[in-house]
Design an enzyme around this catalytic site. Sequence first.
Site, mmCIF file in Angstrom:
data_model
loop_
_atom_site.group_PDB
_atom_site.id
_atom_site.type_symbol
_atom_site.label_atom_id
_atom_site.label_comp_id
_atom_site.label_asym_id
_atom_site.label_seq_id
_atom_site.Cartn_x
_atom_site.Cartn_y
_atom_site.Cartn_z
ATOM 1 N N GLU A 180 -7.614 4.458 -5.917
ATOM 2 C CA GLU A 180 -8.566 4.275 -5.133
ATOM 3 C C GLU A 180 -9.802 4.310 -5.089
ATOM 4 O O GLU A 180 -10.421 5.539 -6.450
ATOM 5 C CB GLU A 180 -7.917 5.117 -4.300
ATOM 6 C CG GLU A 180 -8.594 5.063 -2.424
ATOM 7 C CD GLU A 180 -8.474 3.555 -1.890
ATOM 8 O OE1 GLU A 180 -8.527 2.580 -2.566
ATOM 9 O OE2 GLU A 180 -7.681 3.406 -0.664
ATOM 10 N N ASN A 221 -4.104 10.312 5.268
ATOM 11 C CA ASN A 221 -4.387 9.700 6.210
ATOM 12 C C ASN A 221 -4.332 9.685 7.499
ATOM 13 O O ASN A 221 -5.794 9.268 8.397
ATOM 14 C CB ASN A 221 -3.667 8.894 6.026
ATOM 15 C CG ASN A 221 -3.792 7.992 4.661
ATOM 16 O OD1 ASN A 221 -2.189 7.399 4.051
ATOM 17 N ND2 ASN A 221 -4.707 7.406 3.557
ATOM 18 N N ARG A 266 0.825 -0.982 0.144
ATOM 19 C CA ARG A 266 -0.315 -0.166 0.149
ATOM 20 C C ARG A 266 0.697 1.256 0.207
ATOM 21 O O ARG A 266 1.872 1.492 0.437
ATOM 22 C CB ARG A 266 -0.953 -0.242 1.536
ATOM 23 C CG ARG A 266 -1.738 1.143 1.360
ATOM 24 C CD ARG A 266 -2.266 1.100 2.447
ATOM 25 N NE ARG A 266 -3.069 2.323 2.617
ATOM 26 C CZ ARG A 266 -3.810 2.716 3.836
ATOM 27 N NH1 ARG A 266 -4.268 1.379 4.758
ATOM 28 N NH2 ARG A 266 -4.803 3.441 3.468
ATOM 29 N N HIS A 267 0.590 2.457 -0.275
ATOM 30 C CA HIS A 267 1.486 3.610 -0.738
ATOM 31 C C HIS A 267 1.041 4.285 1.000
ATOM 32 O O HIS A 267 0.814 3.184 1.675
ATOM 33 C CB HIS A 267 0.660 4.931 -0.755
ATOM 34 C CG HIS A 267 -0.648 5.097 -0.260
ATOM 35 N ND1 HIS A 267 -0.505 5.388 0.433
ATOM 36 C CD2 HIS A 267 -2.109 4.375 -0.644
ATOM 37 C CE1 HIS A 267 -2.349 6.023 0.478
ATOM 38 N NE2 HIS A 267 -2.888 4.930 0.081
ATOM 39 N N ARG A 287 -0.094 9.878 -4.766
ATOM 40 C CA ARG A 287 0.560 8.461 -3.147
ATOM 41 C C ARG A 287 1.718 7.068 -3.979
ATOM 42 O O ARG A 287 2.437 7.116 -3.348
ATOM 43 C CB ARG A 287 0.038 8.622 -2.211
ATOM 44 C CG ARG A 287 -1.472 8.262 -2.707
ATOM 45 C CD ARG A 287 -2.441 8.178 -1.881
ATOM 46 N NE ARG A 287 -3.587 7.725 -1.991
ATOM 47 C CZ ARG A 287 -4.706 8.697 -2.535
ATOM 48 N NH1 ARG A 287 -4.100 9.255 -3.581
ATOM 49 N NH2 ARG A 287 -6.054 7.657 -2.305
ATOM 50 N N HIS A 343 -4.019 1.203 -3.262
ATOM 51 C CA HIS A 343 -3.858 1.741 -2.308
ATOM 52 C C HIS A 343 -5.486 0.881 -1.123
ATOM 53 O O HIS A 343 -5.062 -0.599 -0.813
ATOM 54 C CB HIS A 343 -5.534 2.736 -2.919
ATOM 55 C CG HIS A 343 -4.597 3.554 -3.535
ATOM 56 N ND1 HIS A 343 -4.303 5.439 -3.068
ATOM 57 C CD2 HIS A 343 -4.173 3.290 -4.837
ATOM 58 C CE1 HIS A 343 -3.979 5.523 -4.361
ATOM 59 N NE2 HIS A 343 -3.523 4.675 -5.378
#
Length: 199
Positions: A81, A15, A8-9, A56, A149
């Site tokens: 995403e 976030n 995942r990024h 990202r 994502h």
Amino acid sequence: IQCLYLARHGQTEFNLRGRIGGDPPLTATGRAQALALAAHLRDKPIEWVFTSTRIRSHETATPLLTERPEAHAMAFKEFDEIWAGDCEGMLYSEIRERMPEVTQGRNACKYTYTYPNGESYALLRERVQRGLRRALFLAGDAPLIIVGHQAINRVLLSLFLRQRNEDVPFIYIPQNQYYHISLTPRRKVFERVPYDGGR
Ligand code: G3H
């Protein structure tokens, strides 16, 4: 044999704040996670690096690619995403306050709930499946990594693990661990590997 890494990024400001969607860059922690991921995978023979079209995801893949100038890099919209439509860029708390019907809908069935003018996990599954098919076609037997994502990786994992649909939106996708999936005609191996002591 198919060998696939699923990361995942790294962390973004969104976030940290509980804001969804958008196209934010990594934070300093996120950039450190990207470096740690590349360092951890240094000896792995990854030949293909797939990202989404989001900043990202690119920024997370950059150290990996810098160390592998010969690797193929591809950005797929199919790995962007989940599209939250009218809720893009909103805080979860704002959605709860201003659009309670969204929170209620997701609470009732997160897998099939479709954001207004956006996507559901059920819809997402179709495009992620398309992206995975394209990626596997291009990479053939060569080891590959997808830097995705949270929702994307949930769906990708479920495609290999065949989880029940209603469980897919709740699969744990940390930002300091990657999944290593190794498939042979006889067996499937899944490992979740930590690469960073951080968040
Ligand atoms: O921005 C989207 C999130 O990564 C997906 O998480 O479906 O649990 O809200 P969620």
